[in-house]
Motif scaffolding. Structure first.
Motif, PDB file in Angstrom:
ATOM      1  N   VAL A 196       5.714  -3.667  62.457  1.00 24.34           N
ATOM      2  CA  VAL A 196       5.219  -4.827  62.024  1.00 24.34           C
ATOM      3  C   VAL A 196       4.909  -4.623  60.575  1.00 24.34           C
ATOM      4  O   VAL A 196       5.125  -5.933  59.939  1.00 24.34           O
ATOM      5  CB  VAL A 196       3.999  -5.205  63.019  1.00 24.34           C
ATOM      6  CG1 VAL A 196       3.383  -6.624  62.371  1.00 24.34           C
ATOM      7  CG2 VAL A 196       4.062  -5.159  64.563  1.00 24.34           C
TER       8      VAL A 196
ATOM      9  N   SER B  57      -1.703  -4.212  73.963  1.00 24.52           N
ATOM     10  CA  SER B  57      -1.119  -4.855  75.287  1.00 24.52           C
ATOM     11  C   SER B  57      -0.281  -6.196  74.820  1.00 24.52           C
ATOM     12  O   SER B  57       0.844  -6.249  75.379  1.00 24.52           O
ATOM     13  CB  SER B  57      -2.312  -5.102  76.065  1.00 24.52           C
ATOM     14  OG  SER B  57      -1.859  -5.825  77.085  1.00 24.52           O
ATOM     15  N   ASP B  58      -1.036  -6.589  73.961  1.00 23.00           N
ATOM     16  CA  ASP B  58      -0.134  -8.063  73.536  1.00 23.00           C
ATOM     17  C   ASP B  58       1.175  -7.958  72.588  1.00 23.00           C
ATOM     18  O   ASP B  58       2.087  -8.422  72.907  1.00 23.00           O
ATOM     19  CB  ASP B  58      -1.323  -8.959  72.386  1.00 23.00           C
ATOM     20  CG  ASP B  58      -2.496  -9.368  73.153  1.00 23.00           C
ATOM     21  OD1 ASP B  58      -2.490  -9.624  74.483  1.00 23.00           O
ATOM     22  OD2 ASP B  58      -3.311  -9.710  72.501  1.00 23.00           O
ATOM     23  N   LYS B  59       1.165  -6.631  71.906  1.00 22.99           N
ATOM     24  CA  LYS B  59       2.354  -6.389  71.395  1.00 22.99           C
ATOM     25  C   LYS B  59       3.522  -5.790  72.286  1.00 22.99           C
ATOM     26  O   LYS B  59       4.411  -6.104  71.975  1.00 22.99           O
ATOM     27  CB  LYS B  59       1.800  -5.203  70.205  1.00 22.99           C
ATOM     28  CG  LYS B  59       3.275  -5.048  69.114  1.00 22.99           C
ATOM     29  CD  LYS B  59       3.541  -6.348  68.396  1.00 22.99           C
ATOM     30  CE  LYS B  59       4.753  -6.377  67.706  1.00 22.99           C
ATOM     31  NZ  LYS B  59       5.139  -7.518  66.938  1.00 22.99           N
TER      32      LYS B  59
ATOM     33  N   LYS C 167       4.045  -7.058  75.388  1.00 19.62           N
ATOM     34  CA  LYS C 167       4.195  -8.106  76.017  1.00 19.62           C
ATOM     35  C   LYS C 167       5.196  -8.761  75.106  1.00 19.62           C
ATOM     36  O   LYS C 167       6.204  -9.751  75.529  1.00 19.62           O
ATOM     37  CB  LYS C 167       3.470  -8.926  76.634  1.00 19.62           C
ATOM     38  CG  LYS C 167       2.515  -8.312  77.771  1.00 19.62           C
ATOM     39  CD  LYS C 167       1.124  -9.215  77.970  1.00 19.62           C
ATOM     40  CE  LYS C 167       0.368  -8.358  79.287  1.00 19.62           C
ATOM     41  NZ  LYS C 167      -0.715  -9.002  79.725  1.00 19.62           N
ATOM     42  N   SER C 168       4.979  -9.093  73.852  1.00 23.49           N
ATOM     43  CA  SER C 168       5.613  -9.828  72.919  1.00 23.49           C
ATOM     44  C   SER C 168       7.155  -9.320  72.653  1.00 23.49           C
ATOM     45  O   SER C 168       7.988  -9.936  72.472  1.00 23.49           O
ATOM     46  CB  SER C 168       4.978 -10.011  71.597  1.00 23.49           C
ATOM     47  OG  SER C 168       4.970  -8.639  70.736  1.00 23.49           O
ATOM     48  N   ASN C 169       6.972  -7.944  72.727  1.00 23.51           N
ATOM     49  CA  ASN C 169       8.416  -7.412  72.693  1.00 23.51           C
ATOM     50  C   ASN C 169       9.206  -7.060  73.978  1.00 23.51           C
ATOM     51  O   ASN C 169      10.679  -6.749  73.820  1.00 23.51           O
ATOM     52  CB  ASN C 169       8.314  -5.883  72.419  1.00 23.51           C
ATOM     53  CG  ASN C 169       8.200  -5.747  70.674  1.00 23.51           C
ATOM     54  OD1 ASN C 169       8.909  -5.907  69.838  1.00 23.51           O
ATOM     55  ND2 ASN C 169       6.850  -5.747  70.179  1.00 23.51           N
TER      56      ASN C 169
ATOM     57  N   SER D  51      11.595  -8.302  77.109  1.00 26.39           N
ATOM     58  CA  SER D  51      12.529  -9.386  77.375  1.00 26.39           C
ATOM     59  C   SER D  51      12.091 -10.343  78.376  1.00 26.39           C
ATOM     60  O   SER D  51      12.548 -11.369  78.546  1.00 26.39           O
ATOM     61  CB  SER D  51      13.889  -8.856  77.725  1.00 26.39           C
ATOM     62  OG  SER D  51      13.844  -8.075  78.848  1.00 26.39           O
TER      63      SER D  51
ATOM     64  N   PRO E  63       8.380 -10.835  79.462  1.00 23.45           N
ATOM     65  CA  PRO E  63       6.811 -10.680  79.333  1.00 23.45           C
ATOM     66  C   PRO E  63       6.170 -11.050  80.347  1.00 23.45           C
ATOM     67  O   PRO E  63       5.022 -10.308  80.614  1.00 23.45           O
ATOM     68  CB  PRO E  63       6.467 -11.688  78.163  1.00 23.45           C
ATOM     69  CG  PRO E  63       7.679 -11.967  77.560  1.00 23.45           C
ATOM     70  CD  PRO E  63       8.763 -11.994  78.484  1.00 23.45           C
ATOM     71  N   GLU E  64       6.496 -11.961  81.389  1.00 26.82           N
ATOM     72  CA  GLU E  64       5.808 -12.075  82.632  1.00 26.82           C
ATOM     73  C   GLU E  64       5.768 -10.949  83.593  1.00 26.82           C
ATOM     74  O   GLU E  64       4.853 -10.840  84.366  1.00 26.82           O
ATOM     75  CB  GLU E  64       6.153 -13.490  83.274  1.00 26.82           C
ATOM     76  CG  GLU E  64       7.912 -13.224  83.931  1.00 26.82           C
ATOM     77  CD  GLU E  64       8.787 -13.497  82.935  1.00 26.82           C
ATOM     78  OE1 GLU E  64       9.884 -13.124  83.753  1.00 26.82           O
ATOM     79  OE2 GLU E  64       8.742 -13.665  81.769  1.00 26.82           O
TER      80      GLU E  64
ATOM     81  N   SER F 230       7.703  -2.913  83.782  1.00 23.26           N
ATOM     82  CA  SER F 230       8.277  -4.281  83.545  1.00 23.26           C
ATOM     83  C   SER F 230       9.556  -4.227  84.188  1.00 23.26           C
ATOM     84  O   SER F 230      10.081  -3.125  84.832  1.00 23.26           O
ATOM     85  CB  SER F 230       8.535  -4.255  81.955  1.00 23.26           C
ATOM     86  OG  SER F 230       9.258  -3.280  81.460  1.00 23.26           O
TER      87      SER F 230
ATOM     88  N   CYS G  56       0.537   2.879  70.249  1.00 20.34           N
ATOM     89  CA  CYS G  56       0.476   1.863  69.167  1.00 20.34           C
ATOM     90  C   CYS G  56      -0.506   2.328  67.911  1.00 20.34           C
ATOM     91  O   CYS G  56      -1.589   3.178  68.251  1.00 20.34           O
ATOM     92  CB  CYS G  56      -0.326   0.623  69.711  1.00 20.34           C
ATOM     93  SG  CYS G  56       0.512  -0.228  70.986  1.00 20.34           S
TER      94      CYS G  56
END
Length: 204
Positions: A12, A136-138, A140-142, A144, A146-147, A175, A189
């Motif tokens: 990032v 955790s948020d990062k 999910k944002s990466n 394909s 996320p759900e 995932s 992270c």
């Protein structure tokens, strides 16, 4: 989903772990482990180059000051380096390396701070709760999908706060790829005190 499984760094920001940001010339470095009562450094303990030599007196005094007043600097590399990316010609920035092993880090200070014998404030790492949420948020944002991400926040987690103010969070997660196949992964992270993050992914 390929990028989720990649071993490459998804960065990032352009800032590595240490959090350190700058590297030292190792061929001249020597680590001096200290314990109270402290024996002050003298000029001959250090390697000086043409950029640091004009400031020898104030730099030696500042390193002694940091060592005595910063509990995370009991181990000090006997070299003071002038930063290439921080400071100005009138007020250059220097740094000394403190700590050992995984906790080694740079302590930065300006010429004016050295003259005034001001000990730089030590940055505090983000709490485990906050750092884990950012990681955790990062993840999910990466992803394909996320759900489909299921982060293991209890058993598959590790947290470490470092002396330089960075926090490392390791999270296991599951995932699904584009075909709906479950894949087990792990994220590592490294999060700075300001919330900026570097993240690595690998298969479990």
């Amino acid at each position: 989903m390929k990028r989720l499984l990649s071993l490459a760094v998804v960065s990032v920001i352009g800032f590595g772990l240490s959090g350190c940001g700058e590297k030292e010339d190792k061929k001249h470095s020597k680590s001096i482990a200290t314990s109270k009562p402290y024996k002050d450094f003298v000029e001959s303990d250090f390697y000086w180059d043409k950029r640091t030599e004009p400031y020898k007196k104030i730099l030696v005094n500042q390193v002694n000051n940091i060592r005595k007043n910063n509990p995370k600097c009991n181990n000090v590399q006997a070299d003071v380096i002038m930063s290439n990316s921080k400071g100005t010609k009138e007020n250059p920035v220097f740094f000394v390396m403190c700590g050992s092993g995984a906790d080694i880090h740079n302590v930065f200070f300006t010429k004016k701070e050295a003259e005034a014998q001001i000990v730089p404030k030590q940055k505090k790492a983000l709490s485990e709760t906050v750092a884990t949420q950012i990681c955790s948020d990062k993840i999910k944002s990466n992803a394909s999908r996320p759900e489909s991400v299921n982060v293991h926040n209890l058993l598959g987690k590790a947290y470490t706060a470092h002396s330089n103010g960075n926090a490392t969070v390791i999270l296991n997660f599951d995932s699904q790829n584009g075909l709906g196949i479950k894949i087990e992964n792990q994220a590592r992270c490294v999060i700075q005190p300001n919330g900026k993050i570097d993240i690595w992914f690998q298969k479990r």
